[in-house]
Design a protein around this motif. Structure first.
Motif, PDB file in Angstrom:
ATOM      1  N   GLY A 165     -18.073 -10.888 -25.537  1.00 20.90           N
ATOM      2  CA  GLY A 165     -18.658 -12.080 -24.936  1.00 20.90           C
ATOM      3  C   GLY A 165     -20.141 -11.955 -24.648  1.00 20.90           C
ATOM      4  O   GLY A 165     -20.773 -12.904 -24.190  1.00 20.90           O
ATOM      5  N   HIS A 166     -20.693 -10.797 -24.918  1.00 22.86           N
ATOM      6  CA  HIS A 166     -22.121 -10.597 -24.653  1.00 22.86           C
ATOM      7  C   HIS A 166     -22.957 -11.387 -25.643  1.00 22.86           C
ATOM      8  O   HIS A 166     -22.637 -11.441 -26.823  1.00 22.86           O
ATOM      9  CB  HIS A 166     -22.445  -9.102 -24.771  1.00 22.86           C
ATOM     10  CG  HIS A 166     -23.748  -8.730 -24.146  1.00 22.86           C
ATOM     11  ND1 HIS A 166     -24.953  -8.951 -24.766  1.00 22.86           N
ATOM     12  CD2 HIS A 166     -24.035  -8.170 -22.951  1.00 22.86           C
ATOM     13  CE1 HIS A 166     -25.935  -8.524 -23.978  1.00 22.86           C
ATOM     14  NE2 HIS A 166     -25.402  -8.049 -22.863  1.00 22.86           N
ATOM     15  N   PRO A 167     -24.027 -12.027 -25.163  1.00 24.45           N
ATOM     16  CA  PRO A 167     -24.841 -12.854 -26.050  1.00 24.45           C
ATOM     17  C   PRO A 167     -25.356 -12.095 -27.285  1.00 24.45           C
ATOM     18  O   PRO A 167     -25.503 -12.673 -28.357  1.00 24.45           O
ATOM     19  CB  PRO A 167     -25.995 -13.315 -25.158  1.00 24.45           C
ATOM     20  CG  PRO A 167     -25.924 -12.496 -23.921  1.00 24.45           C
ATOM     21  CD  PRO A 167     -24.512 -12.065 -23.779  1.00 24.45           C
ATOM     22  N   ALA A 208     -14.326  -7.136 -23.525  1.00 26.97           N
ATOM     23  CA  ALA A 208     -15.368  -7.813 -22.754  1.00 26.97           C
ATOM     24  C   ALA A 208     -16.699  -7.950 -23.483  1.00 26.97           C
ATOM     25  O   ALA A 208     -17.339  -9.003 -23.457  1.00 26.97           O
ATOM     26  CB  ALA A 208     -15.584  -7.094 -21.424  1.00 26.97           C
ATOM     27  N   ILE A 209     -17.103  -6.890 -24.150  1.00 29.27           N
ATOM     28  CA  ILE A 209     -18.424  -6.912 -24.775  1.00 29.27           C
ATOM     29  C   ILE A 209     -18.533  -7.982 -25.852  1.00 29.27           C
ATOM     30  O   ILE A 209     -19.630  -8.432 -26.197  1.00 29.27           O
ATOM     31  CB  ILE A 209     -18.771  -5.519 -25.368  1.00 29.27           C
ATOM     32  CG1 ILE A 209     -20.281  -5.384 -25.627  1.00 29.27           C
ATOM     33  CG2 ILE A 209     -17.999  -5.270 -26.636  1.00 29.27           C
ATOM     34  CD1 ILE A 209     -21.126  -5.276 -24.395  1.00 29.27           C
TER      35      ILE A 209
END
Lengths: 347, 347
Positions: free
Chosen positions: B289-291, B286-287
């Motif tokens: 996808g963090h900006p 998931a991370i």
DNA sequence: GTGAAAGCGCTAACAT
DNA sequence: ATGTTAGCGCTTTCAC
């Protein structure tokens, strides 16, 4: 490795026969109990090896211990929890005990189910991380099996507890922000029901600390709390809303790191930076230290908490009866996500 | 909730007495087996409720099932694994089975210990995620209990497998980088021993795919592989070394996302950006996808893999005997960490 | 439809 | 030091 005699895995009986001794002799050897001659131990060990014998835990369980410790955990996806497990596992290595984890969806207050499943399986001790189960029920459980409640601040006579000092931690975060010059600080947390059942859920403590800190700083009228159901999932939207307010807060404190990451995402998505709004989390998960994230947070020593929980359980199994309540201190980790508010000329 | 008669939790005997029926009658009710009149069912259910009776799983285990499925997992700290658990748990809801997790430190090839612990506890089925245990041993285990090997590409007749198509996935990443114009692509992975035992560990497959892709692109002489012990922990240093080479690679592919995050950190620490060197990972945590991260990666559907594993186990418990081998397709997620190499005028 | 009884594989108290 | 034996709480024939 396992050379079976006839049908199914070898039993203690098979070993006894193969070694030409009695079942109790074998039993004594595997438990290394008193009263076995070196010679017999030798022969039995050899037979065990040869047959690949493994004692059935179920059978042992009927007469007493299962050599199993259970831990019930909500949301393994939150990187803080695996830390607890690492600590717990480490504390267990070298002992004859095995740790088993029962996952519980926190959303449905599934803690009961998971905990009950563990108890049904006759574990010799349990660690509960579920914040939302009734204290009375826990007391009842601990009449059957030693229990450690991990991460909740209510103390009970019947079971042990391990917590981090969430109040001190949350106050430290607030002081840090005040020191930077922030006054408009918002707090992002879960639904009130989830944080208020009265038994000292960390989020509730942290929320209260936020309130207290604001009051004492004479900022009672600027208290700004966003209660969002499913904090982590809802944090992004909630943060966008906060950022769109006319009196936009200069800092946002989330109840833990996972929602804080979402707040950071929202800040970016809103075209803002840490110069516009500071963000702080809680837990000190590893990714907070990544240069792309750089989140200010309170680090909780999860590994130590997991380790202590297991140690408390082992003490109980060794005979302790008086309850123990451990408190672990968290520490502030300052990163670039928190800076002085722009008005003060951010650096 | 539990009103105990005398000493300790209620047994089936207590319930029988309280309801004025035989033990077997109670047993039939709780298993809802054939041959109970509604009247009796009624009285028994009431007694169970009143006494707060819970069947001991150990006792049931001695005669048959424990209604427990075990999963052995290395490194819960890697966010990919909790996805498997989420899928597995979801697939189990509604069934009478409970999932228990046995954590295993991957470093010490502890898979044996954890798996054995599960088998010793008489689980009705096991899922193994340990990449490094011998195939022969697994076959032996599966003679006792249905087994699903998750994430390894060697097929066996005795047990089922669930894997992602790592070769296709790794080739896709390479194609993506070639398309961007990269030629000097390095690969970062674990120790050769860890990736080579011959039973199709994902990392080994991905490494081989890298080699193949480079060869076929006529870049055999630019193959650049960094084998680092303890990939995740060692990735930062290894990446710094790669970045310091005179012929610095324009892209680095890590064997999975965790080390890839460390590579990103190294890139930042070296004062470089994604314009200087592209980074890709694998798993789609998931991370990524963090900006602040924005890591290009191959997403594996961990939830689906966990779910399928459980379903295969349930099928076995329902009687299936023929082995099944499932392959799940991963998909490329392009993010800003991969861009055209600078020489080509990276945008 | 209901109950009696025989184990499942161990441990532990008790002989010897 | 070693063996005998009586259960632990459940499931499962097998009579009734």
């Amino acid at each position: 490795m396992a050379a079976r005699g006839q049908a199914g895995p070898a039993t203690i009986e098979d070993v006894a026969r193969a070694a030409g001794v009695s079942r109790s002799a074998v039993s004594k050897v595997i438990r290394d109990a008193y009263g076995v001659s070196p010679a017999m131990r030798e022969r039995v060990t050899a037979a065990i090896e040869r047959l690949g014998y493994r004692p059935r835990v179920s059978a042992r369980g009927m007469r007493g211990k299962t050599f199993t410790l259970g831990i019930e955990i909500p949301d393994l996806a939150n990187p803080f929890y695996p830390l607890l497990l690492a600590g717990a596992t480490a504390a267990l290595s070298g002992t004859p005990y095995q740790l088993v984890i029962a996952p519980a969806d926190p959303a449905h207050s599934e803690g009961y189910r998971a905990l009950q499943a563990l108890v049904d399986r006759q574990v010799d001790g349990v660690i509960a991380v579920s914040p939302l189960v009734e204290q009375a029920w826990l007391s009842e459980v601990s009449a059957t099996v030693p229990l450690v409640m991990l991460g909740r601040h209510d103390r009970a006579e019947e079971y042990d507890t391990v917590v981090s000092d969430d109040e001190a931690g949350a106050l430290t975060v607030m002081r840090h922000l005040f020191d930077l010059g922030h006054r408009d600080i918002a707090h992002l947390t879960g639904e009130p029901e989830d944080s208020d059942p009265g038994f000292g859920v960390p989020q509730a403590i942290r929320l209260q600390a936020y309130r207290t800190a604001m009051q004492e700083a004479g900022l009672g009228d600027r208290i700004n709390i966003a209660h969002v159901p499913g904090v982590t999932a809802g944090a992004h939207r909630a943060a966008l809303r906060l950022l769109a307010e006319t009196e936009r807060p200069t800092a946002i404190v989330a109840c833990h790191d996972e929602p804080a990451l979402e707040v950071l995402r929202a800040v970016a998505d809103a075209g803002l930076t840490a110069d516009d709004v500071s963000v702080a989390g809680y837990d000190g998960i590893a990714i907070a230290g990544h240069p792309g994230i750089s989140l200010t947070t309170m680090r909780q020593d999860g590994e130590r908490m997991g380790r202590r929980s297991v140690e408390l359980l082992l003490e109980r199994l060794a005979g302790r009866t008086a309850p123990r309540h451990e408190v672990v201190e968290p520490d502030l980790v300052v990163r670039s996500s928190t800076r002085p508010p722009r008005a003060l000329g951010g650096r």
